[in-house]
Design a protein around this motif. Sequence first.
Motif, PDB file in Angstrom:
ATOM      1  N   LEU A  23       0.899  -1.278  -0.132  1.00 29.81           N
ATOM      2  CA  LEU A  23      -0.073  -0.019   0.017  1.00 29.81           C
ATOM      3  C   LEU A  23       0.853   1.253   0.088  1.00 29.81           C
ATOM      4  O   LEU A  23       0.493   2.308  -0.448  1.00 29.81           O
ATOM      5  CB  LEU A  23      -1.075  -0.105   1.173  1.00 29.81           C
ATOM      6  CG  LEU A  23      -2.087  -1.078   1.126  1.00 29.81           C
ATOM      7  CD1 LEU A  23      -2.754  -1.224   2.594  1.00 29.81           C
ATOM      8  CD2 LEU A  23      -3.024  -0.909  -0.169  1.00 29.81           C
ATOM      9  N   CYS A  27       0.912   4.137  -2.615  1.00 26.77           N
ATOM     10  CA  CYS A  27       0.816   5.609  -2.398  1.00 26.77           C
ATOM     11  C   CYS A  27       1.562   6.396  -3.151  1.00 26.77           C
ATOM     12  O   CYS A  27       1.531   7.561  -3.721  1.00 26.77           O
ATOM     13  CB  CYS A  27       0.878   5.861  -0.895  1.00 26.77           C
ATOM     14  SG  CYS A  27       0.680   7.461  -0.455  1.00 26.77           S
ATOM     15  N   GLN A  48      -5.330   8.272  -4.051  1.00 26.07           N
ATOM     16  CA  GLN A  48      -3.774   8.690  -3.094  1.00 26.07           C
ATOM     17  C   GLN A  48      -4.289   9.116  -1.703  1.00 26.07           C
ATOM     18  O   GLN A  48      -3.494   8.570  -0.941  1.00 26.07           O
ATOM     19  CB  GLN A  48      -3.234   9.653  -3.968  1.00 26.07           C
ATOM     20  CG  GLN A  48      -1.887  10.143  -3.287  1.00 26.07           C
ATOM     21  CD  GLN A  48      -0.963  11.281  -4.097  1.00 26.07           C
ATOM     22  OE1 GLN A  48      -1.315  11.620  -5.002  1.00 26.07           O
ATOM     23  NE2 GLN A  48       0.098  11.935  -3.444  1.00 26.07           N
ATOM     24  N   THR A  51      -5.181   6.214   0.414  1.00 23.88           N
ATOM     25  CA  THR A  51      -4.164   5.389   0.764  1.00 23.88           C
ATOM     26  C   THR A  51      -3.216   6.082   1.988  1.00 23.88           C
ATOM     27  O   THR A  51      -2.910   5.362   3.059  1.00 23.88           O
ATOM     28  CB  THR A  51      -3.206   4.956  -0.384  1.00 23.88           C
ATOM     29  OG1 THR A  51      -4.285   4.406  -1.255  1.00 23.88           O
ATOM     30  CG2 THR A  51      -1.991   4.096   0.108  1.00 23.88           C
ATOM     31  N   TYR A  79     -10.790   2.911   5.195  1.00 22.78           N
ATOM     32  CA  TYR A  79      -9.904   2.911   3.702  1.00 22.78           C
ATOM     33  C   TYR A  79     -11.009   2.333   2.899  1.00 22.78           C
ATOM     34  O   TYR A  79     -10.906   2.919   1.586  1.00 22.78           O
ATOM     35  CB  TYR A  79      -8.766   2.022   3.945  1.00 22.78           C
ATOM     36  CG  TYR A  79      -7.722   1.881   2.665  1.00 22.78           C
ATOM     37  CD1 TYR A  79      -7.720   2.998   1.689  1.00 22.78           C
ATOM     38  CD2 TYR A  79      -6.955   1.147   2.651  1.00 22.78           C
ATOM     39  CE1 TYR A  79      -6.893   3.160   0.801  1.00 22.78           C
ATOM     40  CE2 TYR A  79      -6.042   0.754   1.562  1.00 22.78           C
ATOM     41  CZ  TYR A  79      -5.973   1.989   0.572  1.00 22.78           C
ATOM     42  OH  TYR A  79      -5.073   1.947  -0.319  1.00 22.78           O
ATOM     43  N   THR A  83     -12.438   4.458  -0.741  1.00 21.24           N
ATOM     44  CA  THR A  83     -12.371   3.837  -1.979  1.00 21.24           C
ATOM     45  C   THR A  83     -13.576   3.746  -2.835  1.00 21.24           C
ATOM     46  O   THR A  83     -13.710   4.019  -3.819  1.00 21.24           O
ATOM     47  CB  THR A  83     -11.515   2.442  -1.967  1.00 21.24           C
ATOM     48  OG1 THR A  83     -12.109   1.634  -1.352  1.00 21.24           O
ATOM     49  CG2 THR A  83     -10.204   2.533  -1.428  1.00 21.24           C
ATOM     50  N   ALA A  99      -5.122  -1.195  -5.024  1.00 21.41           N
ATOM     51  CA  ALA A  99      -5.630  -0.827  -3.486  1.00 21.41           C
ATOM     52  C   ALA A  99      -6.708  -1.648  -3.108  1.00 21.41           C
ATOM     53  O   ALA A  99      -6.740  -2.306  -2.056  1.00 21.41           O
ATOM     54  CB  ALA A  99      -5.962   0.797  -3.310  1.00 21.41           C
TER      55      ALA A  99
END
Length: 437
Positions: A23, A27, A48, A51, A79, A83, A99
């Motif tokens: 991860l 990033c 971005q 992450t 997270y 996303t 991701a």
Amino acid sequence: MGMGRAGSYYPGAERLISPILHLLVLCTLSSLTPIGESQVQTPQCRIQKCTTDFVSLTSHLNPSLDGFDTEFCKALRAYSACTQRTAKSCRGNLVFHSAMLGITDLMSQRNCSKDGPTSSTHPIIPIEPCNYHSRHHHHVSRFGTGVPEHPRLMYLFCGLFGDPHLRTFKDQFQTCKVEGAWPLIDNNYLSVQVTNVPVVYGSSATATNKITIIFKPYQECTDQKVYQAVTDDLPAAFVDGTISGGDSETRSIWILEKSPGRHVEIHAAYIGVTIIIRQQGRYLTLAVRMPEELAMAFDETQDLQLCMNGCPTSERIDQEGHLQLPVLGLQQAGFQQQQQQPRVEAQRGVFTLESASRRCRDQLEVKDIYFHSCVFDLLTTGDANFTTAAYNALKDMETLHPKKERWQIFPNSASGLSPFSLLLTALLSSFLIAVLL
């Protein structure tokens, strides 16, 4: 399981390393990958940011502590939610899809449920009460940005070595007699006392053969801890036999043995203090770094502190920083002591100004005050161990002194002597050796 190992094993930690590193790479890639035919990215794609937030939420977590899984799963769910919110605008983005796979992998490894609480995107990392640096800083204000709670912390340095040479908290350099027991530091948190003994018959110069350090009790962090070193006994433990203090999870103070019987370090995290103690030859050296605000915490009854105020005028060997090199009498005394104490003074010899300077240049390339102190010690004692003592004192200063621009101190003139005096010193030394031999 053994105690005191450099590293610890945390169940499941090895399985976390690869996905988290993955991860972190994502990033980085998300900020470096250019837009091209194989990469579709729009200004609205926020992968971005998602992450980076996840890394910030988890970077401080410790797998060895209770509650790690709960907090890690909260961060994973946050997270995942991030996303999902940006999925539409990240369609076709390779970093986004990688991701998503990473999140699925981590949630499976840690048995995280898809439904449940999520971490706040503004985490507050608890302050460690027994860590001085932690107490004086906010760890996180927003994602990875530390904002100092107070102005930048200021540290002071003090060192003692050789015959003896003192570098005070104010970066004043003095050479003193101070025979017997003297306090270097005495404040509300720390006391350091040294005992000095004569090194050569007929000379006022002394050197340190005993160091006593008292770490005073502080809240719930530590009880009083006492450390004591004497010549040929440089222990890797406090006088009570322990090597550390604090609770079972967090050490507030500990001793690190760098070289058995020769070099130890004491780290007192609860007051931000680091102390280095060495033995070279028959004598001890000391180097201390301490926060300025704690060093200044003393009253009028504690004003006799060599590190804070320097040596009393009556105890000074140097004259306002000018170190007069010894010539007469001490070389003869050195021979007498060599005959009387052959074991202790096994490395004693006779040095001229030239040979002493040459020996000191072998380890001290810059002719600063450490070099001149080395020459003084060799001419005073004839003991070559003082060369290494000066070198180690310089290196310890470079390790602990907070301001590199103030590392080097130069005398106003070479050892306080004019060129004519230096020539006369060399001639007299050579004459004495010729007579004595």
